[in-house]
Motif scaffolding. Structure first.
Motif, PDB file in Angstrom:
ATOM      1  N   ARG A 188      86.897  62.105  11.799  1.00  9.86           N
ATOM      2  CA  ARG A 188      85.801  62.940  12.281  1.00  9.86           C
ATOM      3  C   ARG A 188      86.156  64.418  12.388  1.00  9.86           C
ATOM      4  O   ARG A 188      85.560  65.150  13.180  1.00  9.86           O
ATOM      5  N   ARG A 189      87.107  64.879  11.602  1.00  9.88           N
ATOM      6  CA  ARG A 189      87.365  66.314  11.477  1.00  9.88           C
ATOM      7  C   ARG A 189      87.232  66.675  10.006  1.00  9.88           C
ATOM      8  O   ARG A 189      88.116  66.427   9.205  1.00  9.88           O
ATOM      9  N   MET A 190      86.052  67.190   9.637  1.00 13.89           N
ATOM     10  CA  MET A 190      85.720  67.477   8.242  1.00 13.89           C
ATOM     11  C   MET A 190      86.056  66.277   7.364  1.00 13.89           C
ATOM     12  O   MET A 190      86.649  66.397   6.301  1.00 13.89           O
ATOM     13  N   GLU A 191      85.639  65.125   7.846  1.00 14.38           N
ATOM     14  CA  GLU A 191      85.900  63.870   7.139  1.00 14.38           C
ATOM     15  C   GLU A 191      84.822  63.642   6.073  1.00 14.38           C
ATOM     16  O   GLU A 191      83.626  63.710   6.360  1.00 14.38           O
ATOM     17  N   VAL A 192      85.248  63.377   4.858  1.00 16.92           N
ATOM     18  CA  VAL A 192      84.302  63.120   3.772  1.00 16.92           C
ATOM     19  C   VAL A 192      83.720  61.716   3.941  1.00 16.92           C
ATOM     20  O   VAL A 192      84.446  60.723   3.937  1.00 16.92           O
ATOM     21  N   VAL A 193      82.399  61.664   4.101  1.00 22.73           N
ATOM     22  CA  VAL A 193      81.699  60.392   4.252  1.00 22.73           C
ATOM     23  C   VAL A 193      81.338  59.821   2.889  1.00 22.73           C
ATOM     24  O   VAL A 193      81.478  58.625   2.634  1.00 22.73           O
ATOM     25  N   ALA A 194      80.872  60.700   1.990  1.00 22.37           N
ATOM     26  CA  ALA A 194      80.483  60.260   0.649  1.00 22.37           C
ATOM     27  C   ALA A 194      80.453  61.456  -0.289  1.00 22.37           C
ATOM     28  O   ALA A 194      80.173  62.581   0.120  1.00 22.37           O
ATOM     29  N   SER A 195      80.740  61.183  -1.548  1.00 18.13           N
ATOM     30  CA  SER A 195      80.629  62.183  -2.609  1.00 18.13           C
ATOM     31  C   SER A 195      79.937  61.511  -3.787  1.00 18.13           C
ATOM     32  O   SER A 195      80.439  60.519  -4.314  1.00 18.13           O
ATOM     33  N   THR A 196      78.771  62.018  -4.173  1.00 23.39           N
ATOM     34  CA  THR A 196      77.962  61.338  -5.172  1.00 23.39           C
ATOM     35  C   THR A 196      78.254  61.853  -6.575  1.00 23.39           C
ATOM     36  O   THR A 196      78.880  62.894  -6.765  1.00 23.39           O
TER      37      THR A 196
END
Length: 250
Positions: free
Chosen positions: A99-107
Motif C-alpha cells: 500500500r505504498r505506491m503499490e501497483v494494483v493492475a497494469s493493462t
C-alpha cells in the motif's frame, strides 16, 4: 540522523549541539544524492559522503521522498559499519511495501492502477509529485478517501492544496476509523477547499460504487489511477481492474 531538506530540522540542528549525520537532496549535507534520474516506478542516483562519491543507488520505488528515505537508511547502515557496496546490493532487491505506491493492475492499453496509504497532506503531495515526475505527459486521476473526521477538520485547508499534480481528483466520503461524526465535516469539506485552488477537474462522490462507475466511464488508455487513503478505498482500484478485464478485455 537528520534530514537537512526539512526546514524545521535545519532550524533544530542549530540548537542540537550533539553529534549527528545529515542527509539530503537539495541542500548540502554529509550524505547527498545527486544526478537523480526518475523513470516510472524506479530511480537512479549517485551517492556522495562528505563530498566524495561512494557509489550509485538504484531503487525500485518512485519519487524524491523515497530517495530521502533510502538516504536515512544508508546513513544508519554506514554508522553501523556496513559498506555502501553491501547497502546498494540490498536496495536492488527492495520491492517497496504494501500500500505504498503499490501497483494494483497494469493493462494492455497502458492503464495503470496504483494504491497508496497516504492520508496526510504532506504524504499526498509527495506521492502525486512522484507520479508526475515519472509520468509528465499522462493523465493522473487521484481518488482520495479522507481518514477520520478530526483529521479532516484540522487539516482541511492543507488537504485542499495537496492535489496540484493530479489532473482529476475524486473525493470520497470520510472513513471514520471508529470516530464519531463531527457536524459539518465530510468529504465535501475537502472538496470545497480544493475548489478554492481552481483545480482543473474535481468531483465529490460519497459512494464508492458511484466512484467505480464514474472511473469506468471516464478511463482512457494511458491513464494512471491512484487510490489514496488509509481506509478501504483500495477496494475501488481492485474492483475497477476486475471490471476492465471482464468487460473491455484489458
Amino acid at each position: 540522523i537528520l534530514c537537512k531538506d526539512c526546514d524545521n530540522v535545519k532550524r533544530l540542528i542549530k540548537e542540537y549541539g550533539k553529534s549527528h549525520v545529515s542527509y539530503g537532496i537539495f541542500t548540502e549535507a554529509d550524505l547527498v544524492a545527486k544526478d537523480i534520474e526518475l523513470d516510472k516506478l524506479n530511480s537512479k542516483s549517485k551517492i556522495y559522503w562528505q563530498g566524495e562519491k561512494i557509489g550509485d543507488l538504484c531503487l525500485k520505488v518512485a519519487g524524491y521522498h523515497n530517495i530521502l528515505n533510502a538516504l536515512a537508511a544508508i546513513a544508519v547502515a554506514l554508522e553501523l559499519g556496513i559498506s555502501f557496496t553491501e547497502i546498494a546490493k540490498i536496495f536492488e532487491t527492495f520491492q517497496g511495501v504494501h500500500r505504498r505506491m503499490e501497483v494494483v493492475a497494469s493493462t494492455d492499453n497502458n492503464i495503470l492502477i496504483i494504491d497508496d496509504y497516504a492520508h496526510h497532506p504532506t504524504e499526498i503531495k509527495a506521492t502525486l509529485s512522484a507520479l508526475r515526475s515519472s509520468w509528465q505527459n499522462r493523465r493522473i486521476i487521484a481518488v482520495f478517501q479522507p481518514h477520520r473526521y478530526s483529521r479532516t477538520k484540522l487539516l482541511a485547508e492543507k488537504f485542499g492544496k495537496a492535489f496540484f499534480d493530479a489532473d482529476c481528483v475524486i473525493i470520497n466520503d470520510i472513513y471514520s476509523a471508529n470516530e464519531s461524526p463531527i457536524f459539518g465535516i465530510s468529504g465535501g469539506t475537502i472538496f470545497k477547499e480544493i475548489k478554492k485552488t481552481n483545480h482543473r477537474q474535481i468531483k465529490y462522490l460519497p459512494s464508492k460504487d458511484n466512484i467505480l462507475s464514474y472511473l469506468y466511464e471516464i478511463v482512457q488508455p494511458g491513464d494512471i489511477i491512484i487510490t489514496i487513503g488509509a481506509g478501504d478505498i483500495w477496494t475501488v482500484g481492485q474492483e475497477l481492474a476486475k471490471q476492465l478485464k471482464k468487460t473491455k478485455g484489458l
